[in-house]
Structure formats: structure tokens, C-alpha cells
Design a protein around this motif. Structure first.
Motif, PDB file in Angstrom:
ATOM      1  N   CYS A 226      -9.348   2.728   2.387  1.00 58.37           N
ATOM      2  CA  CYS A 226      -8.680   1.214   1.078  1.00 58.37           C
ATOM      3  C   CYS A 226      -7.972   2.973  -0.426  1.00 58.37           C
ATOM      4  N   ALA A 227      -6.935   2.026  -0.824  1.00 58.15           N
ATOM      5  CA  ALA A 227      -5.927   2.937  -1.195  1.00 58.15           C
ATOM      6  C   ALA A 227      -5.878   2.017  -2.859  1.00 58.15           C
ATOM      7  N   ALA A 228      -5.518   2.990  -3.671  1.00 60.71           N
ATOM      8  CA  ALA A 228      -4.782   1.698  -5.379  1.00 60.71           C
ATOM      9  C   ALA A 228      -3.913   3.121  -5.333  1.00 60.71           C
ATOM     10  N   ALA A 229      -2.549   1.595  -5.645  1.00 61.19           N
ATOM     11  CA  ALA A 229      -1.301   2.286  -5.894  1.00 61.19           C
ATOM     12  C   ALA A 229      -0.959   2.270  -7.615  1.00 61.19           C
ATOM     13  N   PRO A 230       0.037   3.519  -7.588  1.00 56.77           N
ATOM     14  CA  PRO A 230       0.335   4.005  -8.950  1.00 56.77           C
ATOM     15  C   PRO A 230      -0.239   2.625 -10.378  1.00 56.77           C
ATOM     16  N   PRO A 231      -0.906   2.427 -11.535  1.00 62.06           N
ATOM     17  CA  PRO A 231      -1.256   2.152 -12.206  1.00 62.06           C
ATOM     18  C   PRO A 231       0.277   1.003 -12.793  1.00 62.06           C
ATOM     19  N   ASN A 232      -0.073  -0.486 -12.833  1.00 59.87           N
ATOM     20  CA  ASN A 232       1.221  -0.989 -13.305  1.00 59.87           C
ATOM     21  C   ASN A 232       2.088  -1.186 -11.651  1.00 59.87           C
ATOM     22  N   TYR A 233       1.791  -0.846 -10.955  1.00 59.50           N
ATOM     23  CA  TYR A 233       2.544  -0.648  -9.435  1.00 59.50           C
ATOM     24  C   TYR A 233       2.532  -2.131  -8.853  1.00 59.50           C
ATOM     25  N   VAL A 234       3.560  -3.220  -8.221  1.00 60.05           N
ATOM     26  CA  VAL A 234       3.296  -3.797  -7.537  1.00 60.05           C
ATOM     27  C   VAL A 234       2.841  -3.245  -5.910  1.00 60.05           C
ATOM     28  N   ILE A 235       2.915  -4.944  -5.842  1.00 57.33           N
ATOM     29  CA  ILE A 235       1.874  -5.186  -4.180  1.00 57.33           C
ATOM     30  C   ILE A 235       2.708  -4.296  -3.535  1.00 57.33           C
ATOM     31  N   SER A 236       2.486  -3.691  -2.267  1.00 53.82           N
ATOM     32  CA  SER A 236       2.969  -2.763  -1.019  1.00 53.82           C
ATOM     33  C   SER A 236       1.814  -2.718   0.313  1.00 53.82           C
ATOM     34  N   SER A 237       2.453  -2.551   1.280  1.00 56.77           N
ATOM     35  CA  SER A 237       2.125  -2.624   2.299  1.00 56.77           C
ATOM     36  C   SER A 237       2.957  -1.245   3.206  1.00 56.77           C
ATOM     37  N   LYS A 238       3.201  -0.453   1.984  1.00 58.91           N
ATOM     38  CA  LYS A 238       3.611   1.022   2.400  1.00 58.91           C
ATOM     39  C   LYS A 238       3.107   2.061   2.280  1.00 58.91           C
ATOM     40  N   LYS A 239       2.207   2.185   2.947  1.00 54.13           N
ATOM     41  CA  LYS A 239       1.151   3.270   2.420  1.00 54.13           C
ATOM     42  C   LYS A 239       1.528   4.210   1.981  1.00 54.13           C
ATOM     43  N   ASP A 240       2.973   4.901   1.705  1.00 50.99           N
ATOM     44  CA  ASP A 240       3.741   6.002   0.804  1.00 50.99           C
ATOM     45  C   ASP A 240       4.132   5.267  -0.440  1.00 50.99           C
ATOM     46  N   GLU A 241       3.750   4.552  -1.062  1.00 45.44           N
ATOM     47  CA  GLU A 241       3.875   4.444  -2.466  1.00 45.44           C
ATOM     48  C   GLU A 241       1.999   3.617  -3.146  1.00 45.44           C
ATOM     49  N   TYR A 242       0.984   4.550  -1.800  1.00 41.16           N
ATOM     50  CA  TYR A 242       0.286   4.414  -2.814  1.00 41.16           C
ATOM     51  C   TYR A 242      -0.051   5.639  -2.949  1.00 41.16           C
ATOM     52  N   ALA A 243      -1.305   5.659  -4.553  1.00 42.22           N
ATOM     53  CA  ALA A 243      -1.314   6.995  -4.825  1.00 42.22           C
ATOM     54  C   ALA A 243      -2.714   7.771  -4.432  1.00 42.22           C
ATOM     55  N   TYR A 244      -3.802   6.776  -5.014  1.00 44.54           N
ATOM     56  CA  TYR A 244      -4.837   7.537  -4.571  1.00 44.54           C
ATOM     57  C   TYR A 244      -5.500   6.646  -3.806  1.00 44.54           C
ATOM     58  N   TRP A 245      -6.475   7.246  -2.459  1.00 44.36           N
ATOM     59  CA  TRP A 245      -7.083   7.233  -1.631  1.00 44.36           C
ATOM     60  C   TRP A 245      -8.605   7.340  -1.406  1.00 44.36           C
ATOM     61  N   GLY A 246      -8.815   6.342  -0.936  1.00 44.59           N
ATOM     62  CA  GLY A 246     -10.877   6.405  -0.901  1.00 44.59           C
ATOM     63  C   GLY A 246     -10.882   7.224   0.735  1.00 44.59           C
ATOM     64  N   GLN A 247     -12.323   7.853   0.785  1.00 45.62           N
ATOM     65  CA  GLN A 247     -12.583   7.795   1.738  1.00 45.62           C
ATOM     66  C   GLN A 247     -12.810   7.114   3.150  1.00 45.62           C
ATOM     67  N   GLY A 248     -12.970   7.389   4.202  1.00 42.39           N
ATOM     68  CA  GLY A 248     -12.809   5.767   5.078  1.00 42.39           C
ATOM     69  C   GLY A 248     -14.346   5.566   5.577  1.00 42.39           C
ATOM     70  N   THR A 249     -14.126   4.841   6.528  1.00 50.10           N
ATOM     71  CA  THR A 249     -15.286   3.666   6.530  1.00 50.10           C
ATOM     72  C   THR A 249     -15.247   3.329   8.359  1.00 50.10           C
ATOM     73  N   GLN A 250     -16.556   3.613   9.153  1.00 50.19           N
ATOM     74  CA  GLN A 250     -15.625   4.215  10.477  1.00 50.19           C
ATOM     75  C   GLN A 250     -15.727   2.211  10.734  1.00 50.19           C
ATOM     76  N   VAL A 251     -15.385   1.066  11.534  1.00 48.23           N
ATOM     77  CA  VAL A 251     -15.484   0.867  12.489  1.00 48.23           C
ATOM     78  C   VAL A 251     -15.025   0.767  13.781  1.00 48.23           C
ATOM     79  N   THR A 252     -16.041  -0.187  14.170  1.00 44.64           N
ATOM     80  CA  THR A 252     -16.206  -0.060  15.938  1.00 44.64           C
ATOM     81  C   THR A 252     -16.417  -1.482  16.540  1.00 44.64           C
ATOM     82  N   VAL A 253     -15.450  -1.889  17.439  1.00 48.07           N
ATOM     83  CA  VAL A 253     -15.503  -2.772  18.022  1.00 48.07           C
ATOM     84  C   VAL A 253     -15.596  -3.095  19.515  1.00 48.07           C
TER      85      VAL A 253
END
Length: 124
Positions: A95-122
Motif C-alpha cells: 500500500c502507498a499514500a500520496a502526498p497530503p491533499n494530492y489527487v488520486i493517481s495510478s502512477k507509482k512515482d506520485e506516491y510518497a509513502y510506502w508500507g512493507q508488502g504482504t505476499q499473495v500466492t494463488v
């Protein structure tokens, strides 16, 4: 803001999982949020995003109609409900958070904060 994703696991094709991302801080509603995934040997790709108050959402074509992003600002949490999972959904989901008050985006470079991932295996 600090983010912690959880809820991953090993499931069979066709099953469902719900991922959660808990955020620290008291201004969670200031952040548009996104989910991204990265499969082995591939680049990180966009999965879904949600606006600050949840009124707008975006989805990758590959998951639209199967995945649903939502948020509960009172709980500082964003969710990703994943239904009808496929083997190609196998990845580490972050999961990731954009900078405060930023608009919704699909571009990973526009996200400022990132959490550790969780593995999904199907498994197919």
C-alpha cells in the motif's frame, strides 16, 4: 505517515482475500491511497487507488470487476477485497499514500509513502 499491510496468504484460484493497510497518524483522510503489486522478475504495477474521502476509485484493467478498494478513515485503514483470484495475481502487494491533499493517481512515482508488502500466492 507509516503504513503496514497485512492479510496476504496462500489461496487457490477462485478464492478471495482481503488485504488491509493500517496507517499511523491523525491525518489519514488527507492522503489518497493506492495498492500496488510486484511479481518476481516484474516491475511494480498499479492495482487500485482511492481518493481521500473514498468518493473516487481507480483500477487496473487486470483487476477491475474482481478487486474492490475501500477505506475507513475512522480506523486509518484502507482495504483491498480480492475476489476470483487468479494465478497471475500472485505478487507482493504494497500500500502507498500520496502526498497530503494530492489527487488520486495510478502512477507509482506520485506516491510518497510506502508500507512493507504482504505476499499473495494463488495456486492454480
Amino acid at each position: 505517515v507509516q503504513l503496514q499491510a497485512s492479510g496476504g496468504g496462500l489461496v487457490q484460484a477462485g478464492d478471495s482475500l482481503r488485504l488491509s493497510c493500517a496507517a499511523s497518524g491523525r491525518t489519514f483522510s488527507s492522503y489518497a491511497m493506492g495498492w500496488f503489486r510486484q511479481a518476481p522478475g516484474k516491475e511494480r504495477e498499479f492495482v487500485a487507488a482511492i481518493s481521500r474521502r473514498g468518493g473516487s476509485t481507480l483500477y487496473a484493467d487486470s483487476v477491475r470487476g474482481r478487486f474492490t478498494i475501500s477505506r475507513d478513515n475512522a480506523k486509518n485503514t484502507v482495504y483491498l477485497q480480492m475476489n476470483s483470484l487468479k494465478a497471475e495475481d500472485t505478487a507482493v502487494y504494497s500500500c502507498a499514500a500520496a502526498p497530503p491533499n494530492y489527487v488520486i493517481s495510478s502512477k507509482k512515482d506520485e506516491y510518497a509513502y510506502w508500507g512493507q508488502g504482504t505476499q499473495v500466492t494463488v495456486s492454480s
